[in-house]
Design a protein around this motif. Structure first.
Motif, PDB file in Angstrom:
ATOM      1  N   THR A   4       0.845  -1.191   0.000  1.00  0.00           N
ATOM      2  CA  THR A   4       0.000   0.000   0.000  1.00  0.00           C
ATOM      3  C   THR A   4       0.881   1.243   0.000  1.00  0.00           C
ATOM      4  O   THR A   4       2.017   1.236   0.503  1.00  0.00           O
ATOM      5  CB  THR A   4      -0.932   0.044   1.219  1.00  0.00           C
ATOM      6  OG1 THR A   4      -0.137   0.192   2.401  1.00  0.00           O
ATOM      7  CG2 THR A   4      -1.783  -1.203   1.313  1.00  0.00           C
ATOM      8  N   GLY A   6       0.575   4.013   1.701  1.00  0.00           N
ATOM      9  CA  GLY A   6       0.865   4.470   3.056  1.00  0.00           C
ATOM     10  C   GLY A   6       1.959   3.659   3.713  1.00  0.00           C
ATOM     11  O   GLY A   6       2.897   4.208   4.312  1.00  0.00           O
ATOM     12  N   ASN A   7       1.864   2.327   3.626  1.00  0.00           N
ATOM     13  CA  ASN A   7       2.883   1.486   4.244  1.00  0.00           C
ATOM     14  C   ASN A   7       4.252   1.686   3.602  1.00  0.00           C
ATOM     15  O   ASN A   7       5.285   1.666   4.285  1.00  0.00           O
ATOM     16  CB  ASN A   7       2.465   0.015   4.163  1.00  0.00           C
ATOM     17  CG  ASN A   7       1.424  -0.350   5.202  1.00  0.00           C
ATOM     18  OD1 ASN A   7       0.593   0.482   5.549  1.00  0.00           O
ATOM     19  ND2 ASN A   7       1.445  -1.576   5.686  1.00  0.00           N
ATOM     20  N   GLN A  31      -6.226   8.035   8.333  1.00  0.00           N
ATOM     21  CA  GLN A  31      -5.941   6.738   7.726  1.00  0.00           C
ATOM     22  C   GLN A  31      -4.436   6.470   7.707  1.00  0.00           C
ATOM     23  O   GLN A  31      -3.987   5.324   7.855  1.00  0.00           O
ATOM     24  CB  GLN A  31      -6.539   6.658   6.312  1.00  0.00           C
ATOM     25  CG  GLN A  31      -5.760   7.331   5.197  1.00  0.00           C
ATOM     26  CD  GLN A  31      -5.789   8.856   5.278  1.00  0.00           C
ATOM     27  OE1 GLN A  31      -6.496   9.449   6.082  1.00  0.00           O
ATOM     28  NE2 GLN A  31      -5.005   9.497   4.436  1.00  0.00           N
ATOM     29  N   LEU A  32      -3.638   7.517   7.563  1.00  0.00           N
ATOM     30  CA  LEU A  32      -2.189   7.357   7.608  1.00  0.00           C
ATOM     31  C   LEU A  32      -1.721   6.970   9.003  1.00  0.00           C
ATOM     32  O   LEU A  32      -0.805   6.151   9.162  1.00  0.00           O
ATOM     33  CB  LEU A  32      -1.505   8.652   7.159  1.00  0.00           C
ATOM     34  CG  LEU A  32      -1.612   8.986   5.673  1.00  0.00           C
ATOM     35  CD1 LEU A  32      -1.094  10.387   5.403  1.00  0.00           C
ATOM     36  CD2 LEU A  32      -0.842   7.969   4.827  1.00  0.00           C
ATOM     37  N   GLU A  34      -3.388   5.235  11.101  1.00  0.00           N
ATOM     38  CA  GLU A  34      -3.706   3.814  11.267  1.00  0.00           C
ATOM     39  C   GLU A  34      -2.653   2.943  10.576  1.00  0.00           C
ATOM     40  O   GLU A  34      -2.223   1.924  11.119  1.00  0.00           O
ATOM     41  CB  GLU A  34      -5.089   3.518  10.678  1.00  0.00           C
ATOM     42  CG  GLU A  34      -6.245   3.975  11.553  1.00  0.00           C
ATOM     43  CD  GLU A  34      -6.284   3.229  12.876  1.00  0.00           C
ATOM     44  OE1 GLU A  34      -6.166   1.976  12.875  1.00  0.00           O
ATOM     45  OE2 GLU A  34      -6.401   3.886  13.927  1.00  0.00           O
ATOM     46  N   GLN A  35      -2.228   3.368   9.405  1.00  0.00           N
ATOM     47  CA  GLN A  35      -1.236   2.573   8.685  1.00  0.00           C
ATOM     48  C   GLN A  35       0.145   2.632   9.338  1.00  0.00           C
ATOM     49  O   GLN A  35       0.917   1.676   9.252  1.00  0.00           O
ATOM     50  CB  GLN A  35      -1.148   3.045   7.232  1.00  0.00           C
ATOM     51  CG  GLN A  35      -2.359   2.628   6.403  1.00  0.00           C
ATOM     52  CD  GLN A  35      -2.295   3.175   4.994  1.00  0.00           C
ATOM     53  OE1 GLN A  35      -2.623   4.328   4.757  1.00  0.00           O
ATOM     54  NE2 GLN A  35      -1.876   2.350   4.056  1.00  0.00           N
ATOM     55  N   MET A  36       0.444   3.730   9.982  1.00  0.00           N
ATOM     56  CA  MET A  36       1.735   3.843  10.647  1.00  0.00           C
ATOM     57  C   MET A  36       1.922   2.748  11.687  1.00  0.00           C
ATOM     58  O   MET A  36       3.046   2.273  11.921  1.00  0.00           O
ATOM     59  CB  MET A  36       1.877   5.232  11.296  1.00  0.00           C
ATOM     60  CG  MET A  36       3.291   5.530  11.781  1.00  0.00           C
ATOM     61  SD  MET A  36       3.424   7.109  12.670  1.00  0.00           S
ATOM     62  CE  MET A  36       2.894   8.256  11.407  1.00  0.00           C
ATOM     63  N   LYS A  37       0.830   2.332  12.308  1.00  0.00           N
ATOM     64  CA  LYS A  37       0.911   1.299  13.335  1.00  0.00           C
ATOM     65  C   LYS A  37       1.382  -0.040  12.758  1.00  0.00           C
ATOM     66  O   LYS A  37       1.849  -0.905  13.497  1.00  0.00           O
ATOM     67  CB  LYS A  37      -0.445   1.122  14.013  1.00  0.00           C
ATOM     68  CG  LYS A  37      -0.933   2.363  14.749  1.00  0.00           C
ATOM     69  CD  LYS A  37      -2.202   2.096  15.545  1.00  0.00           C
ATOM     70  CE  LYS A  37      -3.351   1.669  14.692  1.00  0.00           C
ATOM     71  NZ  LYS A  37      -4.610   1.519  15.453  1.00  0.00           N
ATOM     72  N   GLU A  38       1.255  -0.202  11.444  1.00  0.00           N
ATOM     73  CA  GLU A  38       1.627  -1.463  10.801  1.00  0.00           C
ATOM     74  C   GLU A  38       3.112  -1.531  10.442  1.00  0.00           C
ATOM     75  O   GLU A  38       3.594  -2.566   9.973  1.00  0.00           O
ATOM     76  CB  GLU A  38       0.789  -1.661   9.533  1.00  0.00           C
ATOM     77  CG  GLU A  38      -0.714  -1.672   9.781  1.00  0.00           C
ATOM     78  CD  GLU A  38      -1.512  -1.629   8.487  1.00  0.00           C
ATOM     79  OE1 GLU A  38      -0.898  -1.846   7.414  1.00  0.00           O
ATOM     80  OE2 GLU A  38      -2.730  -1.378   8.542  1.00  0.00           O
ATOM     81  N   SER A 170      -4.174   6.056   0.169  1.00  0.00           N
ATOM     82  CA  SER A 170      -3.079   5.496   0.961  1.00  0.00           C
ATOM     83  C   SER A 170      -3.206   3.987   1.148  1.00  0.00           C
ATOM     84  O   SER A 170      -2.220   3.301   1.418  1.00  0.00           O
ATOM     85  CB  SER A 170      -2.995   6.186   2.321  1.00  0.00           C
ATOM     86  OG  SER A 170      -4.117   5.893   3.114  1.00  0.00           O
ATOM     87  N   TYR A 171      -4.451   3.433   1.003  1.00  0.00           N
ATOM     88  CA  TYR A 171      -4.639   1.991   1.141  1.00  0.00           C
ATOM     89  C   TYR A 171      -4.586   1.252  -0.199  1.00  0.00           C
ATOM     90  O   TYR A 171      -4.762   0.028  -0.242  1.00  0.00           O
ATOM     91  CB  TYR A 171      -5.967   1.692   1.848  1.00  0.00           C
ATOM     92  CG  TYR A 171      -5.844   1.687   3.353  1.00  0.00           C
ATOM     93  CD1 TYR A 171      -5.424   0.547   4.030  1.00  0.00           C
ATOM     94  CD2 TYR A 171      -6.121   2.828   4.100  1.00  0.00           C
ATOM     95  CE1 TYR A 171      -5.303   0.539   5.420  1.00  0.00           C
ATOM     96  CE2 TYR A 171      -6.004   2.835   5.476  1.00  0.00           C
ATOM     97  CZ  TYR A 171      -5.595   1.689   6.130  1.00  0.00           C
ATOM     98  OH  TYR A 171      -5.466   1.679   7.506  1.00  0.00           O
TER      99      TYR A 171
END
Length: 558
Positions: A4, A6-7, A31-32, A34-38, A170-171
């Motif tokens: 993705t 963002g990732n 949403q970014l 949330e993706q940062m946590k990954e 971003s997804y």
């Protein structure tokens, strides 16, 4: 491989050394977050506002090598612009990421919140173009290439970059490189590098009075290690602009002092002005460096070393990377015997006078004895910065200040950023009450993050630096006298903080002894007379008034 957008962005940031990102949540960037946590190894640090996030990212970059912040479109972006402009002026690599409205909304010129509601989505981009070397809006078609391009240019050119990430992309999965992003400087042209190095080495080896004058880009271009080797091997005396303070050791006998043009100490001015081989590293000639009018700019150096070229006796060598050049010089210059046997000591601490009120003249020599080798010293503009100019700092001290852009309030959020980058180093902040009132709320983030700085707040009830320029007793230079010592408990009631208010020399000595044994954040309010100022400021003020207002300005009657 596929990933993705963002990732991929956060993975790339982590690969170039960004472990913390500062910012404020907003609906276009949630949403970014949330993706940062990954992505392992990168953490979001929420700040009280976007300006403070930009300052924190700047402070982080100065200690870490590169920093990043995240805002939401429009209101967030423009709130951060002042901090980004400071990073631009002072050559600090900061990655500015903005979550922006969905791509379809921008393509169709929809009227959305956080905009001017007229369908123009280029206006914010245009504002940031003035202060960034890359200014781009990501799409599924360009994201992989644009992210890498921006990060490489940010790191190489030591300048901010701006990336807009539409909230609906971003997804999305895109093809990305499976190679780790490597940061490296472009290689020099071999012939130009060798010719320039030999030209400089010949000048140095034949010089009877060589000298080095360093500015901030000696740090940004990673020249400090190489320059240290050159000056030690060839025994070259060196001075620093205020913007290059403490980059090279200030305890070495070869250190001449800080160069401030005509206002320099006589020995410094003479060594620089009479050198038969003066090397300057990317000097930034602004009036805040020589602290005088442009007539105080030094004589033309024999050698100017910049990031991608070098000028030697008027001959420009293009395609020469400064870092490679300096390390080649270490091999070519001839060794000289050491001029001095022992480093010079500057650790004399004044004996406190019981009951004597604190003064600028007595405070700063005592602070020199308090600062330890390896500390990070952060100073805001005003009496703190001006006073510390003449304080020779211990070995391996890092000094952070914003002398060119000169935004008051910068230092407290910058402290947050630097401490996140180097939790293991003791940080000492000196900030005036006027500066503190601009960004003081970020003390709450520092305490919430369980950081343990030592903060000295100079309470002189107003803008002392402005008083000496114009309006010594005018109301516009006064500020509200907050109960500063109560603020740590207000901002973080559950965090243990050592707090004291100090107005006398013996009380200061007592408090400093306690601080040495503290294992928590320390907040020390220093009470000083509003008209008390360091001697350099008393000189600087009238000179600035003359420069700003001319000979017929209002300073004549104030």
């Amino acid at each position: 491989m596929k990933m993705t957008i963002g990732n991929f962005l956060f993975m790339r940031l982590q690969q170039i050394g960004v472990g913390h990102m500062f910012g404020v949540p907003g609906d276009y960037n949630l949403q970014l977050l949330e993706q940062m946590k990954e992505v392992d190894g990168i953490e979001f640090i929420g700040t009280c506002n976007e300006l403070n996030a930009a300052y924190a990212a700047d402070g982080y970059a100065r200690t870490n090598g590169v920093g990043a912040l995240l805002t939401t479109y429009g209101v967030g972006d423009l709130s951060a612009v002042c901090g980004i402009a400071g990073s631009c002026a002072e050559h600090v690599p900061v990655v500015f990421i903005s979550g922006v409205p969905p791509l379809y909304a921008m393509k169709n010129r929809l009227r959305v919140h956080h905009s001017l509601a007229e369908g123009d989505f280029d206006n914010i981009m245009n504002c940031l173009k003035e202060f960034t070397v890359v200014n781009t809006r990501l799409t599924p078609g360009n994201a992989a290439e644009e992210i890498d391009r921006a990060l490489i240019r940010c790191w190489r050119e030591k300048m901010p970059v701006y990336l807009q990430v539409p909230s609906n992309i971003s997804y999305l999965m895109v093809d990305v490189s499976d190679f780790k992003l490597e940061l490296k400087l472009p290689a020099s042209d071999p012939e130009r590098l060798e010719s320039a190095a030999r030209h400089i080495a010949k000048l140095l080896n034949e010089a009877k009075k060589p000298a080095l004058l360093i500015d901030m880009d000696a740090d940004r271009s990673m020249l400090v290690e190489g320059l240290t080797s050159v000056v030690k091997k060839r025994q070259v005396p060196y001075a620093a602009f205020r913007t290059g303070k403490a980059l090279l050791s200030e305890t070495d006998p070869l250190f001449l002092g800080v160069y401030i043009g005509e206002a320099s100490e006589l020995s410094v001015k003479e060594a620089i002005g009479t050198s038969d081989c003066l090397i300057a590293t990317a000097p930034c000639f602004v009036e805040s460096s020589p602290m005088v009018s442009p007539s105080g700019i030094p004589i033309t150096a024999h050698v100017y070393i910049r990031g991608g070229d070098v000028t030697v006796e008027g001959e420009v060598y293009e395609g020469v990377t400064a870092r490679e050049l300096v390390f080649r010089l270490t091999e070519l210059v001839e060794s000289c015997p050491e001029r001095f046997e022992q480093p010079t000591s500057f650790t004399n601490v004044p004996t406190p006078q019981p009951g004597a009120s604190l003064t600028q003249a007595r405070l700063w020599p005592r602070m020199r004895g308090f600062i330890r080798p390896g500390d990070v010293v952060v100073a805001d503009n005003g009496t703190s910065n001006i006073s510390l100019t003449d304080v020779r700092l211990p070995e391996n001290t890092k000094y952070i200040s914003q002398l060119i852009w000169g935004s008051i309030g910068y230092s407290l959020p910058a402290l947050l950023g630097s401490m996140m980058a180097a939790r293991d180093r003791r940080h000492v902040l000196f900030i005036g009450d006027g500066s503190f009132q601009l960004t003081g709320q970020e003390l709450s983030t520092i305490l919430k993050s369980e950081l343990k700085p030592i903060i000295f707040l100079l309470n002189n009830r107003g803008y002392t630096i402005e008083r000496y320029i114009l309006g010594m007793r005018e109301a516009y230079n006064d500020i509200a006298n907050w109960r500063y010592s109560a603020l740590p408990a207000v901002f973080a009631p559950d965090i243990d903080t050592f707090v004291e208010t100090v107005g006398t020399e013996d009380k200061l000595e007592e408090v400093l002894q306690k601080v040495e044994g503290c294992n928590c954040a320390c907040f020390i309010e220093l009470l000083l007379d509003p008209e008390d100022a360091p001697a350099a400021l008393k000189t600087f003020g009238p000179l600035t008034a003359k420069l700003d207002y001319g000979p017929r300005g209002p300073q004549r009657t104030s």
